[in-house]
Design a protein around this motif. Sequence first.
Motif, short mmCIF file in Angstrom:
data_model
loop_
_atom_site.label_atom_id
_atom_site.label_comp_id
_atom_site.label_asym_id
_atom_site.label_seq_id
_atom_site.Cartn_x
_atom_site.Cartn_y
_atom_site.Cartn_z
N GLY B 49 -8.06 2.20 -29.36
CA GLY B 49 -7.91 3.29 -28.42
C GLY B 49 -6.88 2.99 -27.36
O GLY B 49 -6.65 1.84 -27.00
N MET B 50 -6.25 3.99 -26.89
CA MET B 50 -5.27 3.80 -25.83
C MET B 50 -6.01 3.63 -24.51
O MET B 50 -6.90 4.40 -24.17
N LYS B 51 -5.62 2.59 -23.81
CA LYS B 51 -6.31 2.33 -22.54
C LYS B 51 -5.66 3.13 -21.43
O LYS B 51 -4.48 2.98 -21.16
N ILE B 52 -6.46 3.95 -20.85
CA ILE B 52 -5.94 4.70 -19.71
C ILE B 52 -6.93 4.62 -18.56
O ILE B 52 -8.10 4.26 -18.74
N ALA B 53 -6.44 4.90 -17.39
CA ALA B 53 -7.34 5.02 -16.25
C ALA B 53 -7.38 6.48 -15.83
O ALA B 53 -6.37 7.18 -15.91
N VAL B 54 -8.55 6.90 -15.46
CA VAL B 54 -8.65 8.25 -14.92
C VAL B 54 -9.01 8.15 -13.44
O VAL B 54 -9.98 7.49 -13.07
N VAL B 55 -8.17 8.72 -12.61
CA VAL B 55 -8.43 8.71 -11.17
C VAL B 55 -8.76 10.14 -10.76
O VAL B 55 -7.93 11.04 -10.90
N ASP B 56 -9.97 10.27 -10.30
CA ASP B 56 -10.44 11.61 -9.96
C ASP B 56 -10.37 11.81 -8.45
O ASP B 56 -11.19 11.29 -7.70
N THR B 57 -9.37 12.53 -8.01
CA THR B 57 -9.27 12.79 -6.56
C THR B 57 -9.85 14.14 -6.19
O THR B 57 -9.79 14.57 -5.06
N SER B 74 -12.76 9.00 -28.85
CA SER B 74 -12.72 7.65 -29.40
C SER B 74 -11.31 7.07 -29.38
O SER B 74 -11.11 5.88 -29.43
N SER B 75 -10.31 7.94 -29.29
CA SER B 75 -8.94 7.43 -29.29
C SER B 75 -8.49 6.98 -27.91
O SER B 75 -7.39 6.49 -27.74
N LEU B 76 -9.34 7.14 -26.94
CA LEU B 76 -8.99 6.71 -25.59
C LEU B 76 -10.04 5.73 -25.08
O LEU B 76 -11.23 5.87 -25.37
N GLN B 77 -9.55 4.74 -24.34
CA GLN B 77 -10.48 3.87 -23.63
C GLN B 77 -10.25 4.11 -22.15
O GLN B 77 -9.24 3.69 -21.60
N VAL B 78 -11.20 4.79 -21.59
CA VAL B 78 -10.99 5.26 -20.22
C VAL B 78 -11.68 4.33 -19.24
O VAL B 78 -12.85 3.99 -19.39
N SER B 79 -10.93 3.88 -18.23
CA SER B 79 -11.59 3.13 -17.17
C SER B 79 -11.44 3.91 -15.86
O SER B 79 -10.48 4.65 -15.67
N ARG B 80 -12.43 3.74 -14.99
CA ARG B 80 -12.41 4.45 -13.71
C ARG B 80 -12.16 3.44 -12.61
O ARG B 80 -13.07 2.76 -12.17
N ILE B 81 -10.91 3.31 -12.21
CA ILE B 81 -10.58 2.36 -11.15
C ILE B 81 -9.74 3.06 -10.10
O ILE B 81 -9.17 4.12 -10.39
N PRO B 82 -9.62 2.46 -8.92
CA PRO B 82 -8.84 3.10 -7.86
C PRO B 82 -7.38 3.27 -8.26
O PRO B 82 -6.86 2.51 -9.08
N ALA B 83 -6.75 4.23 -7.63
CA ALA B 83 -5.40 4.62 -8.02
C ALA B 83 -4.40 3.46 -7.98
O ALA B 83 -3.66 3.25 -8.93
N ASP B 84 -4.39 2.70 -6.88
CA ASP B 84 -3.33 1.69 -6.77
C ASP B 84 -3.48 0.57 -7.79
O ASP B 84 -2.51 0.09 -8.35
N ARG B 92 2.01 -3.36 -15.31
CA ARG B 92 1.95 -4.65 -16.00
C ARG B 92 1.61 -4.50 -17.48
O ARG B 92 1.42 -5.48 -18.19
N GLY B 93 1.53 -3.29 -17.92
CA GLY B 93 1.29 -3.08 -19.34
C GLY B 93 -0.16 -3.22 -19.75
O GLY B 93 -0.47 -3.27 -20.92
N LYS B 94 -1.06 -3.32 -18.77
CA LYS B 94 -2.48 -3.44 -19.11
C LYS B 94 -3.07 -2.10 -19.52
O LYS B 94 -4.04 -2.03 -20.25
N LEU B 95 -2.48 -1.10 -18.97
CA LEU B 95 -2.94 0.25 -19.30
C LEU B 95 -1.74 1.07 -19.76
O LEU B 95 -0.61 0.83 -19.34
N SER B 96 -2.03 1.99 -20.63
CA SER B 96 -0.94 2.82 -21.14
C SER B 96 -0.55 3.89 -20.14
O SER B 96 0.61 4.24 -20.02
N ALA B 97 -1.54 4.39 -19.47
CA ALA B 97 -1.24 5.50 -18.57
C ALA B 97 -2.35 5.65 -17.54
O ALA B 97 -3.46 5.17 -17.74
#
Lengths: 296, 437
Positions: B49-57, B74-84, B92-97
């Motif tokens: 899965g593509m790793k992305i972060a979702v920032v909900d403002t 299933s094609s996304l691996q979503v993490s919820r972390i702060p924007a910065d 750094r290439g840890k997340l795709s988007a």
Amino acid sequence: MITVKNLKKSFGELTAVDDVSFSINKGEVFGLLGPNGAGKTTTINIIVGLLKPDSGLVEIDGNSDPTKSSVRTRIGNAPQTLALYDMLSGRENLEFFGKLYGLSGSKLKERVDWALDFGRLTDRQKDRVGTYSGGMKRRLNMAGAVIHDPPVILFDEPTVGVDPQSRNMIFDSIEDLKAQGRTIVYTTHYMEEAERLCDEVAIIDHGKILDLGTVRDLTKQYGGPALIEAEYESLPDDISGLPGEFEGNTVRIETEKPMEDLAKLTRNGHTLRQLRIDQPDLETVFLNITGRSLRD
Amino acid sequence: MGKIITLALKDLKVLSRDKGSVFWVLFFPLLVALFFGSIFSGGGGGPSGMKIAVVDTDSTDYSIAFAEELSGLSSLQVSRIPADSAIDKVRRGKLSAVVTIKKGFGQTLGMFTDSAMIEIGVDPSRKMTVGYLQGLLTQSHFRLLQKRYADPESWRMGMDSLLADTSFWEKAPPGTEEIGRSIIGSFKELSHYISTSGETGTSDTTSDSAGTTAEAKKEDGFNLFPMKMTTITNDEAGPRSSFEITFPSSMLWALIGIASAFAVSIVKERTAGTFLRLRLAPISRMQILAGKGLACFLSSLVVTIILLLFGNLVFGVRIGNPVILLIAVIATSYCFVGISMLVSTIGKTEESVGGASWGILLVSAMTGGGMIPLMFMPGWLVTISHFSPVKWGILAIEGGVWRNFTFSDMLMPLGMLIGIGTLTFAIGATILSRRDS
Ligand SMILES: Nc1ncnc2c1ncn2[C@@H]1O[C@H](COP(=O)(O)OP(=O)(O)O)[C@@H](O)[C@H]1O
Ligand SMILES: [Mg+2]
């Protein structure tokens, strides 16, 4: 058209072609006749420039270097070992060969169609060569030699491993080419082929040309007498004036003049039940020159 | 030139119709890339899965539902972390988007509005990512492919049936059956080994120990993950997934297959008698050789580009620097044209050349990191690898994929590739033209 003078070629100890000379006139079919290993293919390969002779020279149309592009386009050669791409169709093979000779566009299409017809392969042109019979491959191999419309064509044992039907097609095709006035070199170890197709024949063995001439001349010189074997319905009362040796109703005659002797046998209205005439042929010629039969 | 092209096109046609060759040239390398990629992919932007972060403002019911919807894919691996920190990880290439749900998302949902309520933050070198996120239709197709290829077990079963398929092996190019069987056999064993040892090995690699060096990680054995950590900390360059490592090496496998196929085709031209026909035609020896070389070169280019695009579209293998990558692919293809020419002189039958060429190329692949990445090799092997064209090819291609090579970084691998290619071509061509004069 083709002149070959004192060609010599050795492979190590073995002298494959030993002082071979002949010349072929324009529009003639010239046969190289000899058993396997006689040096036919080696001679052909020297003529077309695939092999360099140790000594001697070849001239085609007054040109002494057959590897020159301008000479190559005037020569067609159907090698003894099939030279075809099994993965390509018959048509694709011919198109490829044609392009190598600089043909393109509608001229290429026209020549490919002609060559397919020449090889009697038009209805199988789209099939891969790998699926062809031995005879069809032979015919395509020959078609590949004439795709660029050369005035000089060499066929190296084109009937080896070929069914009788293909064999006849091949003869017909070569006779067509002859009628168009092309100069043809034809190698074979089958006497009757040389007899049927060739204006002139060179008999070659162990790299040497043993003799050379028209089929008729060679037969006259080396053929020996013809053999007549005839069986009478009923034996004539007086056989003393008749030629040959009698054994029961059968008479056997060795003769230089078979027709005259045959006339004598049937004089006075005597009828024959069976008749066989063995004319001397190239087979006998070869046997008489070399002391060996042509076929292994 | 026209006749050289005619000769080359004929070869391409013949090659493309030979099922055995097509397997070794295209499907086998793909198999290598996917198989190793799947067993090494412990995480990262792999097929899981593509790793992305979702920032909900926005923090409305709607925005929360949307974030959950994304997490459910299933094609996304979503993490919820702060924007910065999310932005930092993308950099750094840890997340795709990083997908930012802007304020007002909930309020304007379902209404026509001029302002975009979703923002996709993405590394500019990953243009593909945007399309990937947006392409819902293609996504489902990709998912299907990924699922299938991400499971080592299915690979093992596939290889078993391939080994058992006698009709396939009958069609394999002469001399290659034994080698082919042993390669696939060893892959099978390897996959078993890796998937069992990997379970214990992954626990410490998942921890984000960015400072760890490759040196220290080497002792961990057969695990690709730690290597990724270190290279990332160096210069922000590093493979983002195991596929970015396996696809460049699969391209080298393809080139090996092509070099071998053309070496065999050069010999076959003689054994099938067609070489006579070529020599009778009004073309020169150099044109005949150039035709072979061109066909070999073109098929190398085409196959490497197919592999690259496949890796890019399906597994997100980056085309970091297209110009560098193109130069790398061209130089590597060129190198293997020369090698093909030289290898063709080894024997006089298709069997001997087919077998011997695979043997030689296999050794250069193994020593060059085509099978096992160089960093897992003992020092003496690494020294030997300097002579392996495979090593330089992989390095050059990786240079354009994730190593962020500059033109001056490329000089060494390019020089080696062009040097080896020119030398082997010259030797091969000389031997070939001596042979029948
Ligand atoms: N390239 C070669 N190397 C060694 N010997 C050869 C080669 N080509 C032909 N020969 C030998 O030369 C002789 C003549 O061969 P060839 O010209 O092929 O005969 P033919 O075509 O009449 O059957 C044979 O003894 C053959 O073995
Ligand atoms: Mg012969």
